[in-house]
Design a protein around this motif. Sequence first.
Motif, PDB file in Angstrom:
ATOM      1  N   UNK A 101      -8.141   2.144   7.407  1.00  0.00           N
ATOM      2  CA  UNK A 101      -7.914   0.992   6.274  1.00  0.00           C
ATOM      3  C   UNK A 101      -7.063   1.490   5.390  1.00  0.00           C
ATOM      4  N   UNK A 102      -7.264   2.865   4.890  1.00  0.00           N
ATOM      5  CA  UNK A 102      -6.421   3.455   3.628  1.00  0.00           C
ATOM      6  C   UNK A 102      -4.674   3.395   4.264  1.00  0.00           C
ATOM      7  N   UNK A 103      -4.711   3.773   5.447  1.00  0.00           N
ATOM      8  CA  UNK A 103      -3.242   3.903   5.921  1.00  0.00           C
ATOM      9  C   UNK A 103      -2.714   2.477   6.053  1.00  0.00           C
ATOM     10  N   UNK A 104      -3.502   1.397   6.141  1.00  0.00           N
ATOM     11  CA  UNK A 104      -2.784   0.162   6.307  1.00  0.00           C
ATOM     12  C   UNK A 104      -2.749  -0.176   4.760  1.00  0.00           C
ATOM     13  N   UNK A 105      -3.400   0.010   3.997  1.00  0.00           N
ATOM     14  CA  UNK A 105      -3.321  -0.469   2.370  1.00  0.00           C
ATOM     15  C   UNK A 105      -2.162   0.698   2.051  1.00  0.00           C
ATOM     16  N   UNK A 106      -2.043   1.737   2.505  1.00  0.00           N
ATOM     17  CA  UNK A 106      -0.945   2.292   1.975  1.00  0.00           C
ATOM     18  C   UNK A 106       0.772   2.119   2.552  1.00  0.00           C
ATOM     19  N   UNK A 107       0.260   1.522   3.693  1.00  0.00           N
ATOM     20  CA  UNK A 107       1.488   1.081   4.349  1.00  0.00           C
ATOM     21  C   UNK A 107       2.426  -0.135   3.605  1.00  0.00           C
ATOM     22  N   UNK A 108       1.451  -1.136   3.152  1.00  0.00           N
ATOM     23  CA  UNK A 108       2.028  -2.031   2.498  1.00  0.00           C
ATOM     24  C   UNK A 108       2.601  -1.944   1.176  1.00  0.00           C
ATOM     25  N   UNK A 109       1.698  -0.921   0.301  1.00  0.00           N
ATOM     26  CA  UNK A 109       2.296  -0.635  -0.974  1.00  0.00           C
ATOM     27  C   UNK A 109       3.394  -0.031  -1.139  1.00  0.00           C
ATOM     28  N   UNK A 110       3.545   1.255  -0.253  1.00  0.00           N
ATOM     29  CA  UNK A 110       4.684   2.292  -0.280  1.00  0.00           C
ATOM     30  C   UNK A 110       5.753   1.525   0.416  1.00  0.00           C
ATOM     31  N   UNK A 111       5.705   0.710   1.224  1.00  0.00           N
ATOM     32  CA  UNK A 111       6.884   0.035   1.930  1.00  0.00           C
ATOM     33  C   UNK A 111       7.385  -1.226   0.955  1.00  0.00           C
ATOM     34  N   UNK A 112       6.635  -1.818   0.015  1.00  0.00           N
ATOM     35  CA  UNK A 112       7.203  -2.844  -0.686  1.00  0.00           C
ATOM     36  C   UNK A 112       7.718  -2.227  -1.798  1.00  0.00           C
ATOM     37  N   UNK A 113       7.228  -1.122  -2.804  1.00  0.00           N
ATOM     38  CA  UNK A 113       7.361  -0.896  -4.060  1.00  0.00           C
ATOM     39  C   UNK A 113       8.274   0.224  -4.391  1.00  0.00           C
ATOM     40  N   UNK A 114       9.160   0.085  -5.212  1.00  0.00           N
ATOM     41  CA  UNK A 114      10.145   1.107  -5.785  1.00  0.00           C
ATOM     42  C   UNK A 114       9.870   1.407  -7.172  1.00  0.00           C
ATOM     43  N   UNK A 115      10.281   2.527  -7.333  1.00  0.00           N
ATOM     44  CA  UNK A 115      10.588   3.059  -8.972  1.00  0.00           C
ATOM     45  C   UNK A 115      11.080   1.928  -9.874  1.00  0.00           C
TER      46      UNK A 115
ATOM     47  N   UNK B 253      -3.450   4.370  -7.430  1.00  0.00           N
ATOM     48  CA  UNK B 253      -2.885   4.014  -8.478  1.00  0.00           C
ATOM     49  C   UNK B 253      -2.169   5.415  -9.133  1.00  0.00           C
ATOM     50  N   UNK B 254      -2.892   6.500  -8.871  1.00  0.00           N
ATOM     51  CA  UNK B 254      -2.277   7.832  -9.486  1.00  0.00           C
ATOM     52  C   UNK B 254      -0.894   8.026  -8.768  1.00  0.00           C
ATOM     53  N   UNK B 255      -1.037   7.802  -7.369  1.00  0.00           N
ATOM     54  CA  UNK B 255       0.369   8.248  -6.564  1.00  0.00           C
ATOM     55  C   UNK B 255       1.304   7.099  -6.821  1.00  0.00           C
ATOM     56  N   UNK B 256       1.065   5.781  -6.887  1.00  0.00           N
ATOM     57  CA  UNK B 256       2.084   4.991  -7.380  1.00  0.00           C
ATOM     58  C   UNK B 256       2.801   5.169  -8.749  1.00  0.00           C
ATOM     59  N   UNK B 257       1.789   5.638  -9.657  1.00  0.00           N
ATOM     60  CA  UNK B 257       2.333   6.180 -10.952  1.00  0.00           C
ATOM     61  C   UNK B 257       3.310   7.138 -10.939  1.00  0.00           C
ATOM     62  N   UNK B 258       2.846   7.939 -10.193  1.00  0.00           N
ATOM     63  CA  UNK B 258       3.676   9.594  -9.910  1.00  0.00           C
ATOM     64  C   UNK B 258       5.080   8.966  -9.349  1.00  0.00           C
ATOM     65  N   UNK B 259       5.222   7.961  -8.521  1.00  0.00           N
ATOM     66  CA  UNK B 259       6.533   7.455  -8.023  1.00  0.00           C
ATOM     67  C   UNK B 259       7.134   6.542  -9.051  1.00  0.00           C
ATOM     68  N   UNK B 260       6.734   6.404 -10.407  1.00  0.00           N
ATOM     69  CA  UNK B 260       7.481   5.386 -11.256  1.00  0.00           C
ATOM     70  C   UNK B 260       7.123   4.203 -11.215  1.00  0.00           C
ATOM     71  N   UNK B 261       6.019   3.774 -10.433  1.00  0.00           N
ATOM     72  CA  UNK B 261       5.622   2.462 -10.323  1.00  0.00           C
ATOM     73  C   UNK B 261       4.659   2.037 -11.349  1.00  0.00           C
ATOM     74  N   UNK B 262       4.795   0.762 -12.110  1.00  0.00           N
ATOM     75  CA  UNK B 262       3.834   0.313 -13.107  1.00  0.00           C
ATOM     76  C   UNK B 262       2.409  -0.291 -12.467  1.00  0.00           C
ATOM     77  N   UNK B 263       1.480   0.222 -12.708  1.00  0.00           N
ATOM     78  CA  UNK B 263       0.289  -0.295 -12.083  1.00  0.00           C
ATOM     79  C   UNK B 263      -0.476  -1.089 -13.298  1.00  0.00           C
TER      80      UNK B 263
END
Length: 385
Positions: A90-104, A122-132
């Motif tokens: 499930x986490x692989x599926x969740x990550x695929x949507x978040x990280x394929x759609x969002x950019x810094x 959230x911590x990983x998204x913020x590390x990539x410069x994405x506002x959460x």
Amino acid sequence: MSDPGPQGLPSGGDGDGTRAVRAGLPEPVKYEPTLPGPVFAAHFHLPGEPTGPYTYGRDENPTWTLLERAVGELEAPGEDGVETLVFASGMAAISSVLFSRLRSGDAVVLPGDGYQALPLVRAQLEAYGIEVRTAPTGGDAQLGVLDGAQLLWIETPSNPGLDVCDIRRLVSEAHARGALVAVDNTLATPLGQRPLELGADFSVASGTKQLTGHGDLLLGYVTGRDAEAMSAVRRWRKIVGAIPGPMEAWLAHRSLATLHLRVERQSANALAVAEALRDWPEELGVRYPGLPADPSYAIASRQMRRYGCVVSFTLPTRARAERFLDTLRLVDDATSFGGVRSTAERRGRWGGDAVPEGFIRMSVGAEDPEDLVADLLRALDASAG
């Protein structure tokens, strides 16, 4: 094995039980099995140009194809142009949507009361410069932080608090503001809720839970109708290699045949458990979307077809909760939910969930309801001393 064509349902066969039993089956071929076994292959015969459906095991597999078709038929029955992709979890599926759609520089809205792994995301998204941004599920509070976001992530009912938001309303507002919407449909399953019919762009779920229902595999999936968006999700799966094994995919497809039976029984059992806990002399703060007095009931009744198998309640102290769990005989002290055997846990032991120390999340299984209720009430009584 060649690309299995869709069999579809017989004329008039549009009930949930019929659909679950027949979902994703290939066209019948004389002397061939009705559900082919798992295809174990890292590569396929590939003379000439690589134009066929199966080239390499990280990209496609015939066993995935059947399962993906089956899930799509359950998530969006009768719809053309809907695509499903299966993942290793499930986490692989969740990550695929978040990280394929969002950019810094992008912004995403997550539920503040969702699955306890979301803070890691959230911590990983913020590390990539994405506002959460986060807000609770209840009261459609995520609308308050939606302006300027590229993606809205909804989890309804929320895990573990069982709050519900109005999917139609949030989708309408998000689309009007230029945001896509993904709905975590794990707790509801496609037989309880169809996010795409309610306007969502993605329905995402962990197939580890009630979808497969036996606690013996990890799986996830993403279903969507936008070809470009799903192409990006597929590319992410290829890049990170978050693919399910063929045996897991086959077990999942086999398990779908009993999904309707399991969901019906477990939902009825969950309501019986919730009513018994509600009527216990102590105030337990019982939550279940199918209870008419529950804060989630009104919205859930408008958008859900079944209310799920998870019930939550709170005992006064951590020690009382642990005594209660130790006293149970028919309910395993285990995490996850959706299996045919009932489980319960003191959710606070993991951290990451804003719940009291005595908060219990119970996944109601398929046992006889009278036996389950008797076991729970006996354990409540015995643990009170």
